[in-house]
Design a protein around this motif. Structure first.
Motif, short mmCIF file in Angstrom:
data_model
loop_
_atom_site.label_atom_id
_atom_site.label_comp_id
_atom_site.label_asym_id
_atom_site.label_seq_id
_atom_site.Cartn_x
_atom_site.Cartn_y
_atom_site.Cartn_z
N GLY A 42 0.78 -1.23 0.00
CA GLY A 42 0.00 0.00 0.00
C GLY A 42 0.81 1.28 0.00
N LYS A 43 2.13 1.15 -0.12
CA LYS A 43 2.98 2.34 -0.10
C LYS A 43 3.81 2.43 -1.37
CE LYS A 43 3.37 2.71 4.92
NZ LYS A 43 4.31 2.89 6.07
N GLU A 44 4.35 3.60 -1.60
CA GLU A 44 5.20 3.80 -2.77
C GLU A 44 6.59 3.24 -2.50
OE1 GLU A 44 3.14 7.90 -4.52
OE2 GLU A 44 5.19 7.92 -3.77
N ARG A 45 7.29 2.97 -3.60
CA ARG A 45 8.67 2.51 -3.49
C ARG A 45 9.51 3.61 -2.85
NH1 ARG A 45 11.04 -0.88 -8.42
NH2 ARG A 45 8.98 -1.76 -8.04
N ALA A 46 10.35 3.24 -1.88
CA ALA A 46 11.11 4.22 -1.11
C ALA A 46 12.59 3.90 -1.11
CB ALA A 46 10.58 4.26 0.33
N PHE A 47 13.39 4.93 -1.12
CA PHE A 47 14.84 4.79 -1.08
C PHE A 47 15.30 4.22 0.26
CE2 PHE A 47 19.24 5.71 -1.55
CZ PHE A 47 19.66 6.33 -0.39
N VAL A 48 16.28 3.32 0.21
CA VAL A 48 16.86 2.77 1.43
C VAL A 48 18.33 3.15 1.55
CG1 VAL A 48 17.43 0.65 2.69
CG2 VAL A 48 15.26 0.82 1.44
N ALA A 49 19.11 2.83 0.52
CA ALA A 49 20.55 3.07 0.58
C ALA A 49 21.12 3.08 -0.82
CB ALA A 49 21.25 2.00 1.42
N TYR A 60 22.18 6.75 3.23
CA TYR A 60 21.08 5.96 3.78
C TYR A 60 19.90 6.86 4.09
CZ TYR A 60 24.85 2.60 4.67
OH TYR A 60 25.91 1.74 4.55
N THR A 61 18.72 6.28 4.01
CA THR A 61 17.58 6.99 4.53
C THR A 61 17.67 6.99 6.06
OG1 THR A 61 15.18 7.22 4.33
CG2 THR A 61 16.03 4.99 4.68
N ARG A 67 21.63 0.93 11.25
CA ARG A 67 21.15 -0.46 11.32
C ARG A 67 21.46 -1.24 10.04
NH1 ARG A 67 15.86 -1.53 11.48
NH2 ARG A 67 15.22 0.36 10.38
N PHE A 68 21.45 -0.56 8.90
CA PHE A 68 21.71 -1.20 7.62
C PHE A 68 23.07 -0.75 7.08
CE2 PHE A 68 17.02 -1.77 6.06
CZ PHE A 68 16.70 -2.39 7.26
N THR A 69 23.72 -1.64 6.35
CA THR A 69 24.98 -1.30 5.70
C THR A 69 24.96 -1.79 4.27
OG1 THR A 69 26.20 -1.48 7.79
CG2 THR A 69 27.48 -1.55 5.76
N ILE A 70 25.22 -0.89 3.34
CA ILE A 70 25.32 -1.27 1.94
C ILE A 70 26.79 -1.44 1.59
CG2 ILE A 70 25.33 1.14 1.13
CD1 ILE A 70 23.73 0.17 -1.33
N SER A 71 27.08 -2.45 0.79
CA SER A 71 28.46 -2.67 0.35
C SER A 71 28.42 -3.33 -1.03
CB SER A 71 29.21 -3.56 1.35
OG SER A 71 28.59 -4.84 1.45
N ARG A 72 29.58 -3.39 -1.66
CA ARG A 72 29.64 -4.01 -2.97
C ARG A 72 30.97 -4.69 -3.17
NH1 ARG A 72 28.49 0.44 -7.19
NH2 ARG A 72 29.00 -1.21 -8.69
N ASP A 73 30.96 -5.69 -4.02
CA ASP A 73 32.18 -6.38 -4.42
C ASP A 73 32.18 -6.37 -5.94
OD1 ASP A 73 34.20 -8.16 -5.08
OD2 ASP A 73 33.76 -9.51 -3.43
N ASN A 74 32.94 -5.46 -6.53
CA ASN A 74 32.93 -5.32 -7.98
C ASN A 74 33.54 -6.53 -8.68
OD1 ASN A 74 31.61 -2.90 -7.76
ND2 ASN A 74 33.38 -1.62 -8.25
N ALA A 75 34.42 -7.24 -7.99
CA ALA A 75 34.99 -8.44 -8.60
C ALA A 75 33.95 -9.55 -8.74
CB ALA A 75 36.16 -8.93 -7.74
#
Length: 123
Positions: A42-49, A60-61, A67-75
């Motif tokens: 019932g809600k719109e899509r919302a940004f998190v990180a 982050y929002t 509480r949340f952590t975004i990370s990436r591994d380009n390899a």
């Protein structure tokens, strides 16, 4: 062209943790900023990180910061969202998305989207 596949969602109790993964196809993954968004019923899509293409900038929002952590591994062509201290209000379908070059909190800036993974936090 980038194809994204999320995984790692599920049912967890309040206070628990989950790690979402988003695997990307294509050789240009390192050129994209990556983001996580969520959509509750019932809600719109919302940004998190979001994370920059080289992983040196993260945003982050307010409701998930600390509480949340975004990370990436380009390899590995993969972006992650580590979620801790989960709350019932975190219940949503979580989507990863790719934006050419620049981080953004605006979903309109993202060119490619995954199919989503459901996260349910029980009280």
């Amino acid at each position: 062209q980038v194809q994204l596949v999320e995984s790692g969602g599920g049912l967890v109790q309040t206070g628990g943790s989950l790690r979402l993964s988003c695997a990307a196809s294509g050789r240009s993954f390192g050129n994209y900023a990556m983001g996580w968004f969520r959509q509750a019923p019932g809600k719109e899509r919302a940004f998190v990180a979001t994370i920059s293409s080289e992983g040196d900038r993260r945003y982050y929002t307010d409701s998930v910061r600390g509480r949340f952590t975004i990370s990436r591994d380009n390899a590995k062509n993969t972006v992650y969202l580590q979620m801790s201290s989960l709350k019932p209000e975190d219940t949503a379908v979580y989507y990863c998305a790719a934006a050419p070059y620049y981080t953004s909190i605006n979903h309109l800036d993202y060119s490619y989207w995954g199919q989503g993974t459901q996260v349910i936090v029980s009280s």
